[in-house]
Design an enzyme around this catalytic site. Structure first.
Site, mmCIF file in Angstrom:
data_model
loop_
_atom_site.group_PDB
_atom_site.id
_atom_site.type_symbol
_atom_site.label_atom_id
_atom_site.label_comp_id
_atom_site.label_asym_id
_atom_site.label_seq_id
_atom_site.Cartn_x
_atom_site.Cartn_y
_atom_site.Cartn_z
ATOM 1 N N HIS A 15 -9.861 -7.075 -6.328
ATOM 2 C CA HIS A 15 -11.014 -7.490 -5.526
ATOM 3 C C HIS A 15 -11.954 -7.671 -6.252
ATOM 4 O O HIS A 15 -12.339 -6.722 -7.009
ATOM 5 C CB HIS A 15 -11.071 -7.038 -4.164
ATOM 6 C CG HIS A 15 -9.994 -7.335 -3.311
ATOM 7 N ND1 HIS A 15 -8.877 -7.967 -3.400
ATOM 8 C CD2 HIS A 15 -9.963 -6.720 -1.931
ATOM 9 C CE1 HIS A 15 -8.238 -8.125 -2.039
ATOM 10 N NE2 HIS A 15 -8.851 -7.271 -1.244
ATOM 11 N N PRO B 183 1.627 -23.799 3.268
ATOM 12 C CA PRO B 183 0.840 -22.489 3.694
ATOM 13 C C PRO B 183 1.432 -21.913 5.136
ATOM 14 O O PRO B 183 1.647 -22.739 6.111
ATOM 15 C CB PRO B 183 -0.770 -23.180 3.818
ATOM 16 C CG PRO B 183 -0.802 -24.567 3.383
ATOM 17 C CD PRO B 183 0.722 -24.969 3.390
ATOM 18 N N ASN C 132 -7.523 -3.372 -5.414
ATOM 19 C CA ASN C 132 -7.542 -3.249 -3.843
ATOM 20 C C ASN C 132 -6.319 -2.507 -3.433
ATOM 21 O O ASN C 132 -6.510 -1.878 -2.307
ATOM 22 C CB ASN C 132 -7.439 -4.566 -3.444
ATOM 23 C CG ASN C 132 -6.318 -5.390 -3.685
ATOM 24 O OD1 ASN C 132 -6.406 -5.984 -4.933
ATOM 25 N ND2 ASN C 132 -5.452 -5.835 -2.732
ATOM 26 N N CYS D 86 -10.489 -2.732 2.288
ATOM 27 C CA CYS D 86 -10.474 -2.858 0.733
ATOM 28 C C CYS D 86 -11.947 -3.163 0.148
ATOM 29 O O CYS D 86 -12.452 -2.609 -0.792
ATOM 30 C CB CYS D 86 -9.361 -3.550 0.102
ATOM 31 S SG CYS D 86 -8.907 -4.907 1.009
ATOM 32 N N ARG E 259 -11.027 2.528 12.758
ATOM 33 C CA ARG E 259 -12.280 2.489 11.783
ATOM 34 C C ARG E 259 -13.309 2.599 12.661
ATOM 35 O O ARG E 259 -14.551 3.272 11.999
ATOM 36 C CB ARG E 259 -12.364 1.246 10.941
ATOM 37 C CG ARG E 259 -11.147 1.333 9.842
ATOM 38 C CD ARG E 259 -11.361 0.292 8.931
ATOM 39 N NE ARG E 259 -10.220 0.000 8.199
ATOM 40 C CZ ARG E 259 -9.682 -1.331 7.504
ATOM 41 N NH1 ARG E 259 -10.529 -2.330 7.917
ATOM 42 N NH2 ARG E 259 -8.725 -1.247 6.939
ATOM 43 N N VAL F 139 0.884 -1.333 0.183
ATOM 44 C CA VAL F 139 0.096 -0.012 -0.085
ATOM 45 C C VAL F 139 0.762 1.253 -0.194
ATOM 46 O O VAL F 139 0.511 2.132 -0.828
ATOM 47 C CB VAL F 139 -0.985 0.017 1.111
ATOM 48 C CG1 VAL F 139 -1.733 1.327 1.301
ATOM 49 C CG2 VAL F 139 -1.957 -1.181 0.887
ATOM 50 N N ARG G 196 -10.648 -15.717 -0.118
ATOM 51 C CA ARG G 196 -9.309 -15.555 -0.675
ATOM 52 C C ARG G 196 -9.251 -16.313 -1.974
ATOM 53 O O ARG G 196 -9.535 -17.680 -1.965
ATOM 54 C CB ARG G 196 -8.299 -15.699 0.268
ATOM 55 C CG ARG G 196 -6.847 -15.257 0.065
ATOM 56 C CD ARG G 196 -6.813 -13.874 -0.248
ATOM 57 N NE ARG G 196 -6.687 -13.421 1.265
ATOM 58 C CZ ARG G 196 -6.638 -11.964 1.612
ATOM 59 N NH1 ARG G 196 -6.983 -11.118 0.559
ATOM 60 N NH2 ARG G 196 -6.595 -11.658 2.864
HETATM 61 N N1 LIG Z 1 -3.052 -4.598 0.852
HETATM 62 C C1 LIG Z 1 -4.698 -4.074 0.916
HETATM 63 O O1 LIG Z 1 -5.356 -4.213 0.003
HETATM 64 C C2 LIG Z 1 -5.077 -3.319 1.825
HETATM 65 C C3 LIG Z 1 -6.156 -2.639 1.811
HETATM 66 C C4 LIG Z 1 -6.616 -1.828 2.996
HETATM 67 C C5 LIG Z 1 -5.866 -1.678 4.107
HETATM 68 N N2 LIG Z 1 -4.765 -2.307 3.969
HETATM 69 C C6 LIG Z 1 -4.087 -2.149 5.301
HETATM 70 O O2 LIG Z 1 -2.582 -1.368 5.025
HETATM 71 C C7 LIG Z 1 -1.666 -1.828 5.908
HETATM 72 C C8 LIG Z 1 -0.628 -2.139 5.019
HETATM 73 O O3 LIG Z 1 -0.772 -3.364 4.210
HETATM 74 P P1 LIG Z 1 0.229 -3.676 3.117
HETATM 75 O O4 LIG Z 1 -0.484 -4.530 2.066
HETATM 76 O O5 LIG Z 1 0.896 -2.669 2.616
HETATM 77 O O6 LIG Z 1 1.225 -4.437 3.871
HETATM 78 P P2 LIG Z 1 2.828 -4.669 3.662
HETATM 79 O O7 LIG Z 1 2.875 -4.900 2.341
HETATM 80 O O8 LIG Z 1 3.050 -6.265 4.469
HETATM 81 O O9 LIG Z 1 3.639 -3.772 4.160
HETATM 82 C C9 LIG Z 1 3.708 -3.310 5.362
HETATM 83 C C10 LIG Z 1 4.506 -2.027 5.648
HETATM 84 O O10 LIG Z 1 4.669 -1.659 6.990
HETATM 85 C C11 LIG Z 1 5.726 -1.354 7.469
HETATM 86 N N3 LIG Z 1 5.776 -2.037 8.943
HETATM 87 C C12 LIG Z 1 5.552 -2.915 9.441
HETATM 88 N N4 LIG Z 1 5.675 -3.001 10.901
HETATM 89 C C13 LIG Z 1 6.371 -1.883 11.277
HETATM 90 C C14 LIG Z 1 6.870 -1.257 12.180
HETATM 91 N N5 LIG Z 1 6.625 -1.940 13.548
HETATM 92 N N6 LIG Z 1 7.382 -0.028 12.088
HETATM 93 C C15 LIG Z 1 7.612 0.535 11.117
HETATM 94 N N7 LIG Z 1 7.156 0.116 9.725
HETATM 95 C C16 LIG Z 1 6.713 -1.278 9.742
HETATM 96 C C17 LIG Z 1 6.610 -2.517 6.721
HETATM 97 O O11 LIG Z 1 8.011 -2.017 6.735
HETATM 98 P P3 LIG Z 1 9.243 -3.104 6.433
HETATM 99 O O12 LIG Z 1 9.353 -3.348 5.047
HETATM 100 O O13 LIG Z 1 10.532 -2.485 7.010
HETATM 101 O O14 LIG Z 1 9.101 -4.398 7.112
HETATM 102 C C18 LIG Z 1 6.023 -2.194 4.949
HETATM 103 O O15 LIG Z 1 6.359 -0.965 4.915
HETATM 104 C C19 LIG Z 1 -2.329 -2.972 6.872
HETATM 105 O O16 LIG Z 1 -2.832 -2.235 8.007
HETATM 106 C C20 LIG Z 1 -3.473 -3.403 5.952
HETATM 107 O O17 LIG Z 1 -4.576 -4.106 6.779
HETATM 108 C C21 LIG Z 1 -4.130 -2.948 2.916
#
Ligand SMILES: NC(=O)c1ccc[n+]([C@@H]2O[C@H](COP(=O)([O-])OP(=O)(O)OC[C@H]3O[C@@H](n4cnc5c(N)ncnc54)[C@H](OP(=O)(O)O)[C@@H]3O)[C@@H](O)[C@H]2O)c1
Length: 340
Positions: free
Chosen positions: A243, A186, A316, A130, A99, A14, A236
């Site tokens: 999505h 998994p 998404n 999403c 939220r 994201v 999923r």
């Molecule tokens: N993907 C979707 O479709 C979607 C939609 C709506 C909402 N969201 C929400 O958006 C958020 C991020 O999702 P994502 O899909 O982007 O996840 P992701 O690809 O796993 O990325 C997570 C990000 O958060 C950082 N992070 C995690 N823990 C941290 C910490 N303790 N301190 C600093 N940085 C930290 C990670 O940094 P590093 O790389 O350094 O670990 C990375 O930049 C989640 O809350 C998710 O529920 C996602």
């Protein structure tokens, strides 16, 4: 004069998209910083034609920054969002943490843009799940015309909704099916995701529904109308991005399928692709990188008096997360902060 903008979670699915969309939409940025965990310190992120070196969220001082777009998951958000908000920086958060907090607005700009004005209670605005975001974009114009009573939705959610690890698991498991010795059990998902579908997203609740399903119910009520009944089954599927949702809608008043199609054609954020012929509908691979919520297969549900069925597809990582967050920032900028 523009804004000083923080992107927290910039190395994630994201976060990367938030940087892309800020640049694409020429959000008025005076200064921008990319933050992630300490392990990503110094790693590079693109912002338009610039490269940003990632800084550590844990030691970052939010004083003097205007807006922070957060995509770091609920645990890290619980620590760092209040820190940013206290320093006077408005947080727009993608996690589910805030939220359902009555003091935090939950906003989809095509649906309830006026809700951003409630940001000041906590200096935080929440971005929806999403699956909810794309669904309410489709429901809003139909609700305005014929008043929705009940929604039955089944989702087909891509693995990118589960972050980087979800995408890696599908990729590695798919390769492992063909390369001996590279099989992958998994880990992120509860069962094999390659060549399979899993009717389980997020944890189970006592009611038997999953938290993802509950989110669609609670968030639709908060964003659109508390009187709308929603029942969801969230699944999923082995798709990387995009999505899909099969949505059945029951209205108070009759709505003809042709009128529904015309209403949706005019609706903000919606693109109708609905030809009753081979391929005359949108599938997830076609929505990737797009801003729109695509609607296809609009048809009367003849089993009830006032029913419509439709198919809804969106990226998404964009409308379901990054785009919506940037649109909230734009709305906040236009209505409240007024710089740029
Ligand atoms: N993907 C979707 O479709 C979607 C939609 C709506 C909402 N969201 C929400 O958006 C958020 C991020 O999702 P994502 O899909 O982007 O996840 P992701 O690809 O796993 O990325 C997570 C990000 O958060 C950082 N992070 C995690 N823990 C941290 C910490 N303790 N301190 C600093 N940085 C930290 C990670 O940094 P590093 O790389 O350094 O670990 C990375 O930049 C989640 O809350 C998710 O529920 C996602």
């Amino acid at each position: 004069m523009g804004y000083r903008v923080v992107v927290a979670g910039a190395t994630g699915n994201v976060g990367r998209e938030m940087l892309n969309i800020l640049a694409e939409r020429e959000f008025p940025v005076d200064e921008i910083v990319a933050l992630a965990s300490r392990k990503s310190l110094g790693s590079e992120c693109s912002f338009g034609d610039r490269t940003l070196k990632t800084k550590d969220l844990d030691t970052f001082d939010f004083t003097g920054w205007d807006i922070a777009l957060f995509a770091v998951g609920s645990e890290a958000t619980a620590i760092y969002a209040p820190r940013a908000a206290k320093a006077g920086c408005v947080v727009i958060d993608n996690s589910s943490l805030y939220r359902y907090d009555p003091d935090v607005p939950l906003v989809v700009p095509e649906v309830n843009p006026e809700a951003v004005l409630g940001y000041s209670k906590k200096n935080i605005i929440a971005n929806p799940n999403c699956s909810t975001a794309q669904m309410v974009v489709a429901l809003k114009p139909l609700h305005d015309r014929a008043t929705i009573k009940r929604v039955v939705v089944s989702t087909y959610q891509s693995v990118s909704g589960a972050g980087k690890e979800g995408m890696d698991e599908l990729w590695d498991q798919t390769k492992g099916m063909y390369v001996p010795g590279q099989e992958r059990a998994p880990k992120k998902f509860t069962k094999q995701i390659a060549f399979n579908v899993i009717p389980h997203i997020d944890k189970f609740l006592d009611s038997g529904e999953t938290k993802e399903e509950w989110k669609m119910v609670a968030e639709t009520k908060k964003i659109l109308d508390t009187r709308i009944k929603v029942t969801a089954t969230c699944v999923r599927v082995p798709v990387f991005v995009g999505h899909s949702e099969a949505i059945n809608i029951e209205f108070e008043n009759f709505l003809d399928e042709d009128e529904a199609r015309d209403i949706l054609r005019e609706a903000p954020g919606v693109m109708v692709i609905d030809k009753r012929e081979d391929g005359g509908y949108v599938t997830p691979v076609e929505c990737v990188g797009d801003y729109a919520t695509f609607i296809s297969r609009i048809r009367q549900d003849s089993t009830i008096d006032n029913g419509i069925n439709l198919w809804c597809v969106s990226d998404n990582l964009r409308k379901g997360a990054a785009l919506n967050a940037v649109q909230i920032a734009e709305t906040l900028g236009n209505r409240v902060l007024k710089k740029g």
